[in-house]
Design a protein around this motif. Structure first.
Motif, PDB file in Angstrom:
ATOM      1  N   VAL A  28     -16.056 -19.959 -26.588  1.00  0.00           N
ATOM      2  CA  VAL A  28     -16.974 -19.663 -25.478  1.00  0.00           C
ATOM      3  C   VAL A  28     -18.047 -18.685 -25.930  1.00  0.00           C
ATOM      4  CG1 VAL A  28     -17.176 -18.675 -23.168  1.00  0.00           C
ATOM      5  CG2 VAL A  28     -15.243 -20.163 -23.713  1.00  0.00           C
ATOM      6  N   VAL A  29     -17.662 -17.693 -26.732  1.00  0.00           N
ATOM      7  CA  VAL A  29     -18.637 -16.740 -27.268  1.00  0.00           C
ATOM      8  C   VAL A  29     -19.633 -17.460 -28.174  1.00  0.00           C
ATOM      9  CG1 VAL A  29     -18.957 -14.740 -28.758  1.00  0.00           C
ATOM     10  CG2 VAL A  29     -17.090 -14.762 -27.106  1.00  0.00           C
ATOM     11  N   ALA A  30     -19.122 -18.316 -29.053  1.00  0.00           N
ATOM     12  CA  ALA A  30     -19.972 -18.999 -30.026  1.00  0.00           C
ATOM     13  C   ALA A  30     -20.907 -20.009 -29.358  1.00  0.00           C
ATOM     14  CB  ALA A  30     -19.115 -19.704 -31.077  1.00  0.00           C
ATOM     15  N   ALA A  31     -20.386 -20.740 -28.378  1.00  0.00           N
ATOM     16  CA  ALA A  31     -21.179 -21.792 -27.742  1.00  0.00           C
ATOM     17  C   ALA A  31     -22.119 -21.257 -26.677  1.00  0.00           C
ATOM     18  CB  ALA A  31     -20.252 -22.846 -27.136  1.00  0.00           C
ATOM     19  N   GLY A  32     -21.740 -20.128 -26.056  1.00  0.00           N
ATOM     20  CA  GLY A  32     -22.594 -19.553 -25.028  1.00  0.00           C
ATOM     21  C   GLY A  32     -22.216 -20.020 -23.635  1.00  0.00           C
ATOM     22  N   PRO A  33     -22.768 -19.363 -22.614  1.00  0.00           N
ATOM     23  CA  PRO A  33     -22.443 -19.718 -21.231  1.00  0.00           C
ATOM     24  C   PRO A  33     -22.738 -21.174 -20.934  1.00  0.00           C
ATOM     25  CG  PRO A  33     -23.683 -17.658 -21.341  1.00  0.00           C
ATOM     26  CD  PRO A  33     -23.719 -18.251 -22.716  1.00  0.00           C
ATOM     27  N   GLY A  34     -21.836 -21.797 -20.188  1.00  0.00           N
ATOM     28  CA  GLY A  34     -22.026 -23.193 -19.807  1.00  0.00           C
ATOM     29  C   GLY A  34     -21.280 -24.185 -20.662  1.00  0.00           C
ATOM     30  N   VAL A  35     -20.569 -23.717 -21.698  1.00  0.00           N
ATOM     31  CA  VAL A  35     -19.814 -24.645 -22.528  1.00  0.00           C
ATOM     32  C   VAL A  35     -18.732 -25.306 -21.674  1.00  0.00           C
ATOM     33  CG1 VAL A  35     -18.198 -22.858 -23.316  1.00  0.00           C
ATOM     34  CG2 VAL A  35     -18.537 -24.917 -24.687  1.00  0.00           C
ATOM     35  N   THR A  36     -18.530 -26.585 -21.868  1.00  0.00           N
ATOM     36  CA  THR A  36     -17.591 -27.336 -21.032  1.00  0.00           C
ATOM     37  C   THR A  36     -16.223 -27.436 -21.687  1.00  0.00           C
ATOM     38  OG1 THR A  36     -18.152 -29.469 -22.013  1.00  0.00           O
ATOM     39  CG2 THR A  36     -19.509 -28.716 -20.159  1.00  0.00           C
ATOM     40  N   ALA A  37     -15.234 -27.793 -20.873  1.00  0.00           N
ATOM     41  CA  ALA A  37     -13.875 -27.982 -21.395  1.00  0.00           C
ATOM     42  C   ALA A  37     -13.858 -29.085 -22.447  1.00  0.00           C
ATOM     43  CB  ALA A  37     -12.925 -28.305 -20.248  1.00  0.00           C
ATOM     44  N   LYS A  38     -14.615 -30.137 -22.223  1.00  0.00           N
ATOM     45  CA  LYS A  38     -14.664 -31.237 -23.178  1.00  0.00           C
ATOM     46  C   LYS A  38     -15.218 -30.775 -24.519  1.00  0.00           C
ATOM     47  CE  LYS A  38     -16.510 -35.928 -23.747  1.00  0.00           C
ATOM     48  NZ  LYS A  38     -17.324 -37.006 -23.105  1.00  0.00           N
ATOM     49  N   ILE A  40     -15.191 -27.685 -25.708  1.00  0.00           N
ATOM     50  CA  ILE A  40     -14.212 -26.778 -26.319  1.00  0.00           C
ATOM     51  C   ILE A  40     -13.088 -27.573 -26.959  1.00  0.00           C
ATOM     52  CG2 ILE A  40     -12.493 -24.997 -25.831  1.00  0.00           C
ATOM     53  CD1 ILE A  40     -14.373 -23.996 -23.607  1.00  0.00           C
ATOM     54  N   SER A  41     -12.594 -28.570 -26.246  1.00  0.00           N
ATOM     55  CA  SER A  41     -11.515 -29.405 -26.762  1.00  0.00           C
ATOM     56  C   SER A  41     -11.926 -30.091 -28.058  1.00  0.00           C
ATOM     57  CB  SER A  41     -11.125 -30.449 -25.707  1.00  0.00           C
ATOM     58  OG  SER A  41     -10.130 -31.325 -26.202  1.00  0.00           O
ATOM     59  N   ALA A  42     -13.150 -30.618 -28.095  1.00  0.00           N
ATOM     60  CA  ALA A  42     -13.628 -31.312 -29.295  1.00  0.00           C
ATOM     61  C   ALA A  42     -13.830 -30.347 -30.457  1.00  0.00           C
ATOM     62  CB  ALA A  42     -14.935 -32.045 -28.978  1.00  0.00           C
ATOM     63  N   PRO A  47      -5.778 -30.929 -27.638  1.00  0.00           N
ATOM     64  CA  PRO A  47      -5.650 -31.955 -26.597  1.00  0.00           C
ATOM     65  C   PRO A  47      -6.315 -31.477 -25.306  1.00  0.00           C
ATOM     66  CG  PRO A  47      -3.552 -31.565 -27.700  1.00  0.00           C
ATOM     67  CD  PRO A  47      -4.476 -30.481 -28.158  1.00  0.00           C
ATOM     68  N   PRO A  48      -6.973 -32.373 -24.585  1.00  0.00           N
ATOM     69  CA  PRO A  48      -7.623 -31.968 -23.331  1.00  0.00           C
ATOM     70  C   PRO A  48      -6.695 -31.239 -22.375  1.00  0.00           C
ATOM     71  CG  PRO A  48      -8.309 -34.173 -23.949  1.00  0.00           C
ATOM     72  CD  PRO A  48      -7.221 -33.798 -24.906  1.00  0.00           C
ATOM     73  N   ALA A  49      -5.462 -31.707 -22.263  1.00  0.00           N
ATOM     74  CA  ALA A  49      -4.524 -31.069 -21.333  1.00  0.00           C
ATOM     75  C   ALA A  49      -4.260 -29.625 -21.736  1.00  0.00           C
ATOM     76  CB  ALA A  49      -3.215 -31.857 -21.287  1.00  0.00           C
ATOM     77  N   THR A  50      -4.101 -29.384 -23.034  1.00  0.00           N
ATOM     78  CA  THR A  50      -3.877 -28.018 -23.527  1.00  0.00           C
ATOM     79  C   THR A  50      -5.093 -27.151 -23.266  1.00  0.00           C
ATOM     80  OG1 THR A  50      -2.394 -28.814 -25.271  1.00  0.00           O
ATOM     81  CG2 THR A  50      -3.374 -26.642 -25.577  1.00  0.00           C
ATOM     82  N   THR A  51      -6.273 -27.712 -23.502  1.00  0.00           N
ATOM     83  CA  THR A  51      -7.514 -26.960 -23.292  1.00  0.00           C
ATOM     84  C   THR A  51      -7.654 -26.560 -21.834  1.00  0.00           C
ATOM     85  OG1 THR A  51      -8.579 -28.195 -25.076  1.00  0.00           O
ATOM     86  CG2 THR A  51     -10.010 -27.025 -23.540  1.00  0.00           C
ATOM     87  N   ARG A 157     -26.460 -25.953 -39.231  1.00  0.00           N
ATOM     88  CA  ARG A 157     -25.560 -26.813 -38.454  1.00  0.00           C
ATOM     89  C   ARG A 157     -24.354 -26.054 -37.924  1.00  0.00           C
ATOM     90  NH1 ARG A 157     -27.775 -29.511 -42.519  1.00  0.00           N
ATOM     91  NH2 ARG A 157     -28.666 -31.585 -42.169  1.00  0.00           N
ATOM     92  N   ALA A 158     -24.012 -24.930 -38.551  1.00  0.00           N
ATOM     93  CA  ALA A 158     -22.893 -24.126 -38.077  1.00  0.00           C
ATOM     94  C   ALA A 158     -23.245 -23.375 -36.801  1.00  0.00           C
ATOM     95  CB  ALA A 158     -22.467 -23.132 -39.159  1.00  0.00           C
ATOM     96  N   VAL A 159     -24.537 -23.262 -36.505  1.00  0.00           N
ATOM     97  CA  VAL A 159     -25.001 -22.546 -35.317  1.00  0.00           C
ATOM     98  C   VAL A 159     -25.369 -23.515 -34.200  1.00  0.00           C
ATOM     99  CG1 VAL A 159     -26.736 -20.930 -34.427  1.00  0.00           C
ATOM    100  CG2 VAL A 159     -25.857 -20.662 -36.758  1.00  0.00           C
ATOM    101  N   VAL A 160     -25.988 -24.631 -34.555  1.00  0.00           N
ATOM    102  CA  VAL A 160     -26.407 -25.619 -33.562  1.00  0.00           C
ATOM    103  C   VAL A 160     -25.247 -26.558 -33.250  1.00  0.00           C
ATOM    104  CG1 VAL A 160     -27.984 -27.519 -33.053  1.00  0.00           C
ATOM    105  CG2 VAL A 160     -28.802 -25.529 -34.305  1.00  0.00           C
ATOM    106  N   ARG A 161     -24.807 -26.545 -32.014  1.00  0.00           N
ATOM    107  CA  ARG A 161     -23.669 -27.370 -31.649  1.00  0.00           C
ATOM    108  C   ARG A 161     -24.097 -28.763 -31.196  1.00  0.00           C
ATOM    109  NH1 ARG A 161     -20.078 -23.594 -32.071  1.00  0.00           N
ATOM    110  NH2 ARG A 161     -18.366 -25.037 -31.691  1.00  0.00           N
ATOM    111  N   GLU A 162     -25.363 -28.880 -30.772  1.00  0.00           N
ATOM    112  CA  GLU A 162     -25.853 -30.175 -30.297  1.00  0.00           C
ATOM    113  C   GLU A 162     -27.374 -30.160 -30.320  1.00  0.00           C
ATOM    114  OE1 GLU A 162     -26.047 -32.785 -26.137  1.00  0.00           O
ATOM    115  OE2 GLU A 162     -25.009 -30.854 -26.216  1.00  0.00           O
ATOM    116  N   LEU A 163     -27.984 -31.174 -30.923  1.00  0.00           N
ATOM    117  CA  LEU A 163     -29.446 -31.301 -30.906  1.00  0.00           C
ATOM    118  C   LEU A 163     -29.845 -31.995 -29.614  1.00  0.00           C
ATOM    119  CD1 LEU A 163     -30.214 -32.271 -34.629  1.00  0.00           C
ATOM    120  CD2 LEU A 163     -30.554 -30.069 -33.509  1.00  0.00           C
ATOM    121  N   ARG A 164     -29.672 -31.273 -28.549  1.00  0.00           N
ATOM    122  CA  ARG A 164     -29.901 -31.845 -27.223  1.00  0.00           C
ATOM    123  C   ARG A 164     -31.395 -32.026 -26.956  1.00  0.00           C
ATOM    124  NH1 ARG A 164     -28.199 -28.944 -21.486  1.00  0.00           N
ATOM    125  NH2 ARG A 164     -29.666 -30.111 -20.169  1.00  0.00           N
ATOM    126  N   PRO A 165     -31.814 -33.175 -26.454  1.00  0.00           N
ATOM    127  CA  PRO A 165     -33.222 -33.378 -26.106  1.00  0.00           C
ATOM    128  C   PRO A 165     -33.521 -32.843 -24.708  1.00  0.00           C
ATOM    129  CG  PRO A 165     -32.020 -35.415 -25.807  1.00  0.00           C
ATOM    130  CD  PRO A 165     -31.017 -34.411 -26.330  1.00  0.00           C
TER     131      PRO A 165
END
Length: 251
Positions: A28-38, A40-42, A47-51, A157-165
């Protein structure tokens, strides 16, 4: 009086659960506010249930909070006790330099800090509100201030988690971003033209520690996309001049 009972020994599964919970907090710290359970799990290969179970536990203990608007998670009240408090903003002398630049240009002027390893707005222009700070921190590829930070990394690439458009102008091709970041590293200047919001752009220059040369902050001006795309030699000279004044004040 009977002696106090010995604490129950940890079971074989408990240490792993503790490590997973800490890993979720780190993510959560690395990804920043708004990171989703999905996400984090990935990222953690859990496993999603564990997450979901760990997230519910951490929310219940107030280490995390849910963000309905962002449909994700952020650090909660108790997580703040795990860190050493830091100064809330730049020193008065640095703020004065930023304010002088604001008086000389008609653009928005923003100062960002990289001390935490992420883009953090240290002095945002109140007359020209910038993009959401959480958005800048989470998607550095779409902002000029973020590109300054990425150009400093051994592997962006270690900092950018997604090249979101965000717009049709957002760079979403790794090869193209790699080429642009190489140019940013060479010149100390980053530019984005309508990549985060249509019609808005930004120029940013690096501010480095005067002793060891490490990147500590970025100074940016924001304005219309067509103006940002221009060479603007006078504006760039003014921006660099004030960045040099800020360097010894932010070391």
């Amino acid at each position: 009086m009977s002696p106090p009972a010995e604490p129950a020994p940890l079971s074989g599964r408990q240490p792993k659960a503790v490590r997973n919970a800490l890993a979720v907090l780190e993510e959560v710290v690395a990804a920043g506010p708004g990171v989703t359970a999905k996400e984090i799990s990935a990222a953690l290969k859990l496993p999603p249930a564990t997450t979901y179970r760990l997230l519910n536990l951490l929310v219940g203990e107030e280490y995390l909070v849910r963000l309905p608007d962002l449909r994700g998670f952020a650090l909660g009240r108790r997580a703040g006790r795990l860190t050493v408090p830091v100064a809330s903003g730049p020193p008065a002398a640095a703020r004065a330099v930023v304010e002088r630049l604001r008086q000389r240009v008609r653009w928005g002027v923003h100062l960002a800090s990289y001390q935490s390893g992420r883009v953090e707005l240290a002095d945002a222009d109140p007359d020209h509100p910038p993009s959401d700070g959480a958005l800048l921190a989470r998607y550095p590829h779409a902002s000029a201030l973020g590109k300054l930070l990425l150009a400093e990394q051994a592997d962006w690439r270690a900092v950018v988690r997604e090249l979101r458009p965000f717009t049709t102008a957002t760079i979403t091709e790794a090869g193209r971003l790699e080429t642009e970041l190489a140019d940013v590293a060479r010149t100390g200047l980053a530019r984005q033209c309508g990549e985060l919001y249509p019609g808005r752009g930004c120029l940013a220059v690096a501010i480095r520690d005067v002793v060891n040369g490490t990147l500590v902050a970025g100074l940016a001006v924001s304005g219309p996309t067509e103006r940002v795309a221009e060479p603007n030699p006078e504006l760039l000279a003014l921006l660099r001049e004030h960045a040099e004044q800020l360097a010894p004040l932010l070391a």
